[in-house]
Design an enzyme around this catalytic site. Structure first.
Site, PDB file in Angstrom:
ATOM      1  N   PHE A  97       0.866  -1.180   0.000  1.00  0.00           N
ATOM      2  CA  PHE A  97       0.000   0.000   0.000  1.00  0.00           C
ATOM      3  C   PHE A  97       0.904   1.230   0.000  1.00  0.00           C
ATOM      4  CE2 PHE A  97      -2.678   2.933   2.644  1.00  0.00           C
ATOM      5  CZ  PHE A  97      -3.771   3.002   1.797  1.00  0.00           C
ATOM      6  N   LEU A  99       1.053   5.035  -0.119  1.00  0.00           N
ATOM      7  CA  LEU A  99       0.329   6.286   0.021  1.00  0.00           C
ATOM      8  C   LEU A  99       1.280   7.411   0.441  1.00  0.00           C
ATOM      9  CD1 LEU A  99      -2.544   7.554   0.327  1.00  0.00           C
ATOM     10  CD2 LEU A  99      -2.540   6.753   2.675  1.00  0.00           C
ATOM     11  N   GLU A 101       4.214  10.020   1.240  1.00  0.00           N
ATOM     12  CA  GLU A 101       5.283  10.634   0.440  1.00  0.00           C
ATOM     13  C   GLU A 101       6.164  11.466   1.365  1.00  0.00           C
ATOM     14  OE1 GLU A 101       3.582  12.814  -2.790  1.00  0.00           O
ATOM     15  OE2 GLU A 101       2.654  11.006  -3.648  1.00  0.00           O
ATOM     16  N   SER A 106       0.199  12.282   7.004  1.00  0.00           N
ATOM     17  CA  SER A 106      -1.180  12.395   7.509  1.00  0.00           C
ATOM     18  C   SER A 106      -2.067  13.139   6.511  1.00  0.00           C
ATOM     19  CB  SER A 106      -1.181  13.162   8.835  1.00  0.00           C
ATOM     20  OG  SER A 106      -0.347  12.534   9.768  1.00  0.00           O
ATOM     21  N   ILE A 131       7.492   2.707   2.698  1.00  0.00           N
ATOM     22  CA  ILE A 131       6.535   1.729   2.181  1.00  0.00           C
ATOM     23  C   ILE A 131       6.902   0.304   2.629  1.00  0.00           C
ATOM     24  CG2 ILE A 131       5.423   0.787   0.100  1.00  0.00           C
ATOM     25  CD1 ILE A 131       4.804   3.813   0.859  1.00  0.00           C
ATOM     26  N   ILE A 306       7.971  -4.884  34.886  1.00  0.00           N
ATOM     27  CA  ILE A 306       7.875  -6.089  35.728  1.00  0.00           C
ATOM     28  C   ILE A 306       9.142  -6.935  35.598  1.00  0.00           C
ATOM     29  CG2 ILE A 306       6.625  -8.293  35.986  1.00  0.00           C
ATOM     30  CD1 ILE A 306       4.024  -6.702  35.474  1.00  0.00           C
ATOM     31  N   GLY A 309      15.528  -4.971  35.236  1.00  0.00           N
ATOM     32  CA  GLY A 309      16.681  -4.789  34.338  1.00  0.00           C
ATOM     33  C   GLY A 309      16.642  -5.722  33.146  1.00  0.00           C
ATOM     34  N   GLU A 331      -0.771   3.958   9.458  1.00  0.00           N
ATOM     35  CA  GLU A 331      -2.203   3.827   9.116  1.00  0.00           C
ATOM     36  C   GLU A 331      -3.087   4.807   9.878  1.00  0.00           C
ATOM     37  OE1 GLU A 331      -3.815   0.358   7.870  1.00  0.00           O
ATOM     38  OE2 GLU A 331      -1.918  -0.511   7.258  1.00  0.00           O
ATOM     39  N   SER A 334      -2.356   8.583  16.047  1.00  0.00           N
ATOM     40  CA  SER A 334      -3.382   8.735  17.091  1.00  0.00           C
ATOM     41  C   SER A 334      -4.006  10.131  17.032  1.00  0.00           C
ATOM     42  CB  SER A 334      -2.770   8.531  18.473  1.00  0.00           C
ATOM     43  OG  SER A 334      -2.489   7.172  18.680  1.00  0.00           O
TER      44      SER A 334
HETATM   45  C1  FAD Z   1       7.694   1.306   9.692  1.00  0.00           C
HETATM   46  C2  FAD Z   1       6.710   2.107   8.898  1.00  0.00           C
HETATM   47  C3  FAD Z   1       5.970   1.476   7.914  1.00  0.00           C
HETATM   48  C4  FAD Z   1       5.088   2.226   7.131  1.00  0.00           C
HETATM   49  N1  FAD Z   1       4.409   1.601   6.097  1.00  0.00           N
HETATM   50  C5  FAD Z   1       3.679   2.358   5.249  1.00  0.00           C
HETATM   51  C6  FAD Z   1       3.085   1.771   4.088  1.00  0.00           C
HETATM   52  O1  FAD Z   1       3.183   0.562   3.835  1.00  0.00           O
HETATM   53  N2  FAD Z   1       2.406   2.567   3.224  1.00  0.00           N
HETATM   54  C7  FAD Z   1       2.266   3.902   3.436  1.00  0.00           C
HETATM   55  O2  FAD Z   1       1.640   4.568   2.614  1.00  0.00           O
HETATM   56  N3  FAD Z   1       2.806   4.500   4.539  1.00  0.00           N
HETATM   57  C8  FAD Z   1       3.516   3.754   5.435  1.00  0.00           C
HETATM   58  N4  FAD Z   1       4.086   4.347   6.540  1.00  0.00           N
HETATM   59  C9  FAD Z   1       3.928   5.779   6.739  1.00  0.00           C
HETATM   60  C10 FAD Z   1       2.958   6.127   7.873  1.00  0.00           C
HETATM   61  O3  FAD Z   1       1.646   5.796   7.510  1.00  0.00           O
HETATM   62  C11 FAD Z   1       3.148   7.628   8.132  1.00  0.00           C
HETATM   63  O4  FAD Z   1       4.422   7.759   8.778  1.00  0.00           O
HETATM   64  C12 FAD Z   1       2.045   8.208   9.001  1.00  0.00           C
HETATM   65  O5  FAD Z   1       0.836   8.249   8.279  1.00  0.00           O
HETATM   66  C13 FAD Z   1       2.382   9.622   9.490  1.00  0.00           C
HETATM   67  O6  FAD Z   1       2.804  10.427   8.438  1.00  0.00           O
HETATM   68  P1  FAD Z   1       4.167  11.271   8.575  1.00  0.00           P
HETATM   69  O7  FAD Z   1       5.244  10.335   8.991  1.00  0.00           O
HETATM   70  O8  FAD Z   1       4.353  12.018   7.322  1.00  0.00           O
HETATM   71  O9  FAD Z   1       3.913  12.228   9.762  1.00  0.00           O
HETATM   72  P2  FAD Z   1       3.187  13.699   9.675  1.00  0.00           P
HETATM   73  O10 FAD Z   1       1.907  13.590   8.928  1.00  0.00           O
HETATM   74  O11 FAD Z   1       4.194  14.683   9.191  1.00  0.00           O
HETATM   75  O12 FAD Z   1       2.891  13.942  11.204  1.00  0.00           O
HETATM   76  C14 FAD Z   1       3.878  14.345  12.138  1.00  0.00           C
HETATM   77  C15 FAD Z   1       3.189  14.565  13.483  1.00  0.00           C
HETATM   78  O13 FAD Z   1       2.212  15.624  13.351  1.00  0.00           O
HETATM   79  C16 FAD Z   1       0.948  15.150  13.769  1.00  0.00           C
HETATM   80  N5  FAD Z   1      -0.104  15.770  12.976  1.00  0.00           N
HETATM   81  C17 FAD Z   1      -0.226  15.822  11.621  1.00  0.00           C
HETATM   82  N6  FAD Z   1      -1.333  16.485  11.279  1.00  0.00           N
HETATM   83  C18 FAD Z   1      -1.940  16.850  12.438  1.00  0.00           C
HETATM   84  C19 FAD Z   1      -3.113  17.584  12.766  1.00  0.00           C
HETATM   85  N7  FAD Z   1      -3.924  18.064  11.806  1.00  0.00           N
HETATM   86  N8  FAD Z   1      -3.406  17.817  14.073  1.00  0.00           N
HETATM   87  C20 FAD Z   1      -2.595  17.328  15.056  1.00  0.00           C
HETATM   88  N9  FAD Z   1      -1.467  16.629  14.809  1.00  0.00           N
HETATM   89  C21 FAD Z   1      -1.142  16.407  13.524  1.00  0.00           C
HETATM   90  C22 FAD Z   1       0.988  13.641  13.547  1.00  0.00           C
HETATM   91  O14 FAD Z   1       0.013  12.972  14.332  1.00  0.00           O
HETATM   92  C23 FAD Z   1       2.408  13.333  13.981  1.00  0.00           C
HETATM   93  O15 FAD Z   1       2.472  13.249  15.365  1.00  0.00           O
HETATM   94  C24 FAD Z   1       4.925   3.606   7.368  1.00  0.00           C
HETATM   95  C25 FAD Z   1       5.674   4.227   8.402  1.00  0.00           C
HETATM   96  C26 FAD Z   1       6.544   3.503   9.147  1.00  0.00           C
HETATM   97  C27 FAD Z   1       7.349   4.206  10.215  1.00  0.00           C
END
Ligand code: FAD
Length: 350
Positions: A97, A99, A101, A106, A131, A306, A309, A331, A334
């Site tokens: 998947f 999505l 970039e 988010s 990804i 629990i 060390g 995905e 929070s």
């Molecule tokens: C190990 C791993 C595997 C992954 N696998 C996939 C995959 O298979 N396919 C894929 O498409 N993606 C994948 N991801 C990406 C993942 O889905 C994104 O990292 C995630 O959606 C957050 O996007 P970002 O890292 O750009 O953080 P950002 O969107 O830049 O967010 C940074 C911080 O700002 C906060 N934030 C952003 N907008 C708001 C708002 N409006 N209000 C309050 N807080 C906000 C976020 O909650 C976060 O705490 C993966 C990531 C990791 C680490």
């Protein structure tokens, strides 16, 4: 500890009185397979950062990954809530998947990958980030911007112009590969457009609603294992002349851990049941993911405590915390899911 427990059978009785035996048979068979073949390998995936490829292949070959899918696709047509006990992914071909970039996580609508129609083809240009299974999957579900808005495409691994970055080092979930995916004048058949141009964002939302329940269920499983290890240890470890499981402060942790796990499990099953019944479930799916992932991080943290060390130094204890930690981010973070829950609930008439 057996993976399929008497209380799981009770839950299935409550949820699916008419199909309890059928679902129990499939899940107990799956649990036995996981206990024998997969669980012993888990520490290896973490400490050696060995990829999970061979284990995944054996899961697929055993035909046990088809729980919620219709029989016309070779699935078992069992209820979706049965799928959120083991929480595994189906498919003969591995799909990925794509999505996120570098400049849009988010904020998925801000997709910068461009998809341009040229005759009977689309030409894709852009970079996807973080990804899972990039380079290993056979098919890539890619979101790209067309003139009509975000649109989804299936890109085959062999497509010209598709390249993958290096495997990224990670805090947890080390059994899976995570890397960049680069599309440079990547040409795919126009038939690989999913649905119609401009429908991509809605399709992504639909997929994420279901997968968030599965992510929540995955976290219930991670928390359960960490909890069971901590309980077993507390009944063996002695301090001040007694077992640590006899201390009230340890018992408080155990009570809170198991209560959180039970509540998270039920929330995931509730969201699954709404989905099975064809009812609106987006808020409940997000609630299940937020609650189960955050509970899992807390439970795994308490398990480390629990173990004392040993918890901080034994990879087989702290890897559960490291694994759970990803799922409050991937995905839907929070924070973003709380926004979705609140806007959904505020829109509901009271
Ligand atoms: C190990 C791993 C595997 C992954 N696998 C996939 C995959 O298979 N396919 C894929 O498409 N993606 C994948 N991801 C990406 C993942 O889905 C994104 O990292 C995630 O959606 C957050 O996007 P970002 O890292 O750009 O953080 P950002 O969107 O830049 O967010 C940074 C911080 O700002 C906060 N934030 C952003 N907008 C708001 C708002 N409006 N209000 C309050 N807080 C906000 C976020 O909650 C976060 O705490 C993966 C990531 C990791 C680490």
């Amino acid at each position: 500890m057996p993976l399929f427990k008497p209380e799981h059978r009770q839950l299935l009785k409550m949820l699916h009185p008419a199909r309890e035996e059928e679902v129990s048979d499939v899940l107990s068979g799956l649990a036995a397979f996981m206990e024998e073949k997969i669980s012993p390998l888990s520490p290896k995936f973490d400490s050696l950062a060995e990829k999970i490829t061979s284990a995944r292949k054996s899961l697929l070959e055993n035909g046990i990954c088809l729980i919620p899918y219709p029989s016309r696709y070779g699935g078992l047509e069992l209820p979706f809530s049965a799928y959120t006990l083991p929480g595994i992914i189906s498919g003969k071909k591995l799909a990925s998947f794509s999505l996120t970039e570098p400049a849009s996580g988010s904020d998925a609508k801000a997709v910068r990958t461009k998809a341009r129609r040229v005759g009977m083809e689309y030409v894709l240009n852009g970079t996807k980030m973080f990804i899972t299974n990039a380079g290993e999957a056979d098919l890539y579900f890619v979101l790209g911007a067309t003139e009509k808005g975000p649109s989804s495409f299936i890109v085959e691994k062999s497509a010209p112009g598709l390249e993958f970055g290096e495997d990224l080092p990670k805090l947890g979930m080390r059994g899976s590969r995570t890397s960049e995916l680069r599309l440079t004048d990547c040409r795919i058949s126009a038939e690989n457009l999913v649905g119609r141009e401009g429908e991509g964002f809605e399709q992504v939302k639909t997929m994420l609603n279901s997968s968030r329940i599965v992510m929540g269920a995955l976290c219930v499983g991670v928390a359960q294992v960490a909890y069971e290890k901590a309980v077993t240890y507390s009944k063996e470890r002695r301090a001040f002349g007694g077992l640590i499981s006899d201390f009230q402060l340890i018992r408080e942790k155990i009570a809170d851990m198991v209560t959180g796990i039970s509540a998270a499990r039920l929330l995931c099953l509730y969201a699954s049941r709404l989905k099975e019944m064809g009812l609106e479930f987006s808020s409940e799916a997000s609630q299940a993911k937020v609650f189960a992932t955050e509970t899992s991080v807390r439970v795994c943290d308490q398990a480390i405590q629990i173990f004392g060390g040993l918890g901080y130094t034994s990879e087989d204890v702290h890897r559960h915390w490291r694994d759970a930690r990803l799922l409050t981010i991937g995905e839907g973070t929070s924070e973003v899911l709380r926004m979705l829950i609140a806007s959904r609930e505020l829109a509901r008439s009271l």
